[in-house]
Design a protein around this motif. Structure first.
Motif, PDB file in Angstrom:
ATOM      1  N   UNK A 176      11.620  62.052   8.960  1.00 54.08           N
ATOM      2  CA  UNK A 176      11.668  61.105   7.860  1.00 54.08           C
ATOM      3  C   UNK A 176      12.891  60.238   8.033  1.00 54.08           C
ATOM      4  N   UNK A 177      12.968  59.146   7.312  1.00 48.14           N
ATOM      5  CA  UNK A 177      14.059  58.183   7.511  1.00 48.14           C
ATOM      6  C   UNK A 177      15.418  58.817   7.260  1.00 48.14           C
ATOM      7  N   UNK A 178      15.520  59.672   6.233  1.00 39.08           N
ATOM      8  CA  UNK A 178      16.808  60.280   5.922  1.00 39.08           C
ATOM      9  C   UNK A 178      17.070  61.491   6.808  1.00 39.08           C
ATOM     10  N   UNK A 179      16.071  62.342   6.957  1.00 42.00           N
ATOM     11  CA  UNK A 179      16.253  63.602   7.682  1.00 42.00           C
ATOM     12  C   UNK A 179      16.666  63.365   9.125  1.00 42.00           C
ATOM     13  N   UNK A 180      16.101  62.368   9.778  1.00 47.02           N
ATOM     14  CA  UNK A 180      16.352  62.167  11.203  1.00 47.02           C
ATOM     15  C   UNK A 180      17.424  61.113  11.479  1.00 47.02           C
ATOM     16  N   UNK A 181      18.175  60.720  10.455  1.00 50.30           N
ATOM     17  CA  UNK A 181      19.229  59.735  10.655  1.00 50.30           C
ATOM     18  C   UNK A 181      20.401  60.354  11.417  1.00 50.30           C
ATOM     19  N   UNK A 182      20.752  59.749  12.546  1.00 53.44           N
ATOM     20  CA  UNK A 182      21.923  60.139  13.330  1.00 53.44           C
ATOM     21  C   UNK A 182      22.003  61.636  13.629  1.00 53.44           C
ATOM     22  N   UNK A 183      20.986  62.224  14.250  1.00 51.61           N
ATOM     23  CA  UNK A 183      21.119  63.635  14.640  1.00 51.61           C
ATOM     24  C   UNK A 183      22.168  63.761  15.734  1.00 51.61           C
ATOM     25  N   UNK A 184      22.921  64.847  15.702  1.00 54.84           N
ATOM     26  CA  UNK A 184      23.966  65.085  16.694  1.00 54.84           C
ATOM     27  C   UNK A 184      23.748  66.479  17.287  1.00 54.84           C
ATOM     28  N   UNK A 185      23.817  66.575  18.595  1.00 45.92           N
ATOM     29  CA  UNK A 185      23.651  67.861  19.266  1.00 45.92           C
ATOM     30  C   UNK A 185      24.812  68.052  20.236  1.00 45.92           C
ATOM     31  N   UNK A 186      25.253  69.297  20.424  1.00 48.57           N
ATOM     32  CA  UNK A 186      26.371  69.558  21.323  1.00 48.57           C
ATOM     33  C   UNK A 186      26.392  71.002  21.773  1.00 48.57           C
ATOM     34  N   UNK A 187      27.372  71.329  22.628  1.00 44.75           N
ATOM     35  CA  UNK A 187      27.491  72.649  23.241  1.00 44.75           C
ATOM     36  C   UNK A 187      28.861  73.244  22.965  1.00 44.75           C
ATOM     37  N   UNK A 188      28.924  74.576  22.960  1.00 44.47           N
ATOM     38  CA  UNK A 188      30.218  75.241  22.965  1.00 44.47           C
ATOM     39  C   UNK A 188      30.832  75.110  24.359  1.00 44.47           C
ATOM     40  N   UNK A 189      32.142  75.319  24.454  1.00 40.92           N
ATOM     41  CA  UNK A 189      32.834  75.107  25.728  1.00 40.92           C
ATOM     42  C   UNK A 189      32.350  76.042  26.828  1.00 40.92           C
ATOM     43  N   UNK A 190      31.855  77.238  26.451  1.00 43.92           N
ATOM     44  CA  UNK A 190      31.399  78.184  27.468  1.00 43.92           C
ATOM     45  C   UNK A 190      29.903  78.045  27.774  1.00 43.92           C
ATOM     46  N   UNK A 191      29.242  77.052  27.196  1.00 44.06           N
ATOM     47  CA  UNK A 191      27.805  76.769  27.412  1.00 44.06           C
ATOM     48  C   UNK A 191      26.896  77.888  26.915  1.00 44.06           C
ATOM     49  N   UNK A 192      27.417  78.800  26.100  1.00 49.25           N
ATOM     50  CA  UNK A 192      26.619  79.920  25.603  1.00 49.25           C
ATOM     51  C   UNK A 192      25.972  79.631  24.253  1.00 49.25           C
ATOM     52  N   UNK A 193      26.402  78.558  23.593  1.00 53.53           N
ATOM     53  CA  UNK A 193      25.824  78.185  22.310  1.00 53.53           C
ATOM     54  C   UNK A 193      25.642  76.674  22.264  1.00 53.53           C
ATOM     55  N   UNK A 194      24.610  76.239  21.583  1.00 56.86           N
ATOM     56  CA  UNK A 194      24.454  74.814  21.307  1.00 56.86           C
ATOM     57  C   UNK A 194      24.205  74.640  19.819  1.00 56.86           C
ATOM     58  N   UNK A 195      24.493  73.471  19.315  1.00 52.89           N
ATOM     59  CA  UNK A 195      24.419  73.244  17.881  1.00 52.89           C
ATOM     60  C   UNK A 195      23.740  71.916  17.579  1.00 52.89           C
ATOM     61  N   UNK A 196      23.171  71.850  16.401  1.00 52.31           N
ATOM     62  CA  UNK A 196      22.438  70.672  15.939  1.00 52.31           C
ATOM     63  C   UNK A 196      22.926  70.347  14.530  1.00 52.31           C
ATOM     64  N   UNK A 197      23.491  69.157  14.374  1.00 50.83           N
ATOM     65  CA  UNK A 197      23.851  68.676  13.039  1.00 50.83           C
ATOM     66  C   UNK A 197      22.765  67.713  12.593  1.00 50.83           C
ATOM     67  N   UNK A 198      22.064  68.034  11.541  1.00 46.77           N
ATOM     68  CA  UNK A 198      20.960  67.203  11.086  1.00 46.77           C
ATOM     69  C   UNK A 198      21.107  66.872   9.604  1.00 46.77           C
TER      70      UNK A 198
END
Length: 278
Positions: A176-198
């Motif tokens: 939706x227009x609000x839900x999918x605005x500027x999603x951000x994804x990234x990794x922890x420094x050890x590559x063992x975790x990834x995260x999604x800010x939505x």
């Protein structure tokens, strides 16, 4: 060592030894004036990967060229690709993977993934996403991105594993227009975790921070207040939110507020903190 390009002059490559603090110029097999700009991207072993701005035959337009330099007594140049436009690119923290956007249409993009260890490349064709919605793992083993599926009306967090050449869908959210605005994804420094800010539809403009293991299991989720920026710790367990309730700086661990204090407005305006647009 550190590779430096010299601005405001004919392009040269300089090497700064961070142990001896000595600065020296590379002897090259090409003339500096052959290229208007040199941008070092990644350095692995004796090979430096760079982007050149070429100006062929006196043309008024600059053409980007991906090349590699062998850093022996002279820097030997090998052209890898001539690109239509100056590309977006991602380099893994361990300098073993280089991914760049070769081309794109209104809905699709073509990425080229260079394995800098064995100097082989692979091409990926996938949906077009924003810069913030694509991230390369620090160890160069995987890529994470948020894509939109208009037919199913969902946003998907997906992970691409380089070794197996497979995609894995980790999570979905109704789009939706609000839900999918500027999603951000990234990794922890050890590559063992990834995260999604939505973004969340309710409360209005609030965000949700979700952490996954490298295998794709959801580990934790945290609903966040409206904020301007967020900085993530190396283990992806601690969040620092900048601009909460105007000027507050807030630290959170596993959803709990562990510290907060007011931040001067002029400091926010200067954007001197890490994690801008996070």
């Amino acid at each position: 060592m550190l590779i430096i390009r010299v601005p405001h002059e004919s392009p040269r490559l300089l090497r700064l030894d961070l142990v001896t603090n000595q600065l020296s110029a590379f002897e090259t097999t090409f003339q500096p004036n052959d290229y208007r700009r040199i941008e070092p991207l990644a350095w692995h072993g004796q090979t430096l990967y760079v982007l050149f701005h070429d100006q062929p035959n006196g043309s008024a337009t600059l053409q980007p060229v991906l090349a590699k330099l062998t850093l022996n007594q002279q820097a030997k140049i090998e052209i890898l690709a001539e690109l239509a436009d100056w590309p977006d690119y991602w380099v893994s923290a361990n300098q073993q993977a280089l991914v760049y956007r070769q081309s794109q249409t209104a809905t699709e993009q073509t990425l080229v993934w260079w394995n800098l260890t064995d100097q082989t490349s692979r091409t990926l064709t996938l949906p077009l996403v924003s810069h913030a919605a694509l991230a390369l793992a620090p160890d160069g083993s995987a890529l994470a991105m948020v894509t939109l599926d208009p037919t199913q009306q969902v946003a998907e967090l997906r992970r691409y594993d380089y070794a197996s050449q497979t995609w894995q869908t980790l999570d979905q959210q109704a789009s939706g227009q609000i839900v999918t605005t500027n999603p951000v994804v990234g990794w922890s420094a050890d590559s063992q975790h990834l995260w999604w800010q939505r973004s969340l539809p309710q409360p209005l403009l609030a965000k949700e921070y979700r952490v996954y293991t490298a295998t794709g299991a959801l580990q934790s989720t945290d609903e966040l207040p409206l904020h301007h920026q967020a900085v993530v710790s190396a283990d992806a367990e601690t969040l620092v939110l900048v601009g909460v309730a105007g000027t507050m700086l807030q630290e959170r661990q596993h959803g709990r507020i562990t510290a907060q204090f007011p931040l001067p407005v002029d400091l926010l305006e200067q954007k001197v903190l890490a994690g801008v647009n996070r």
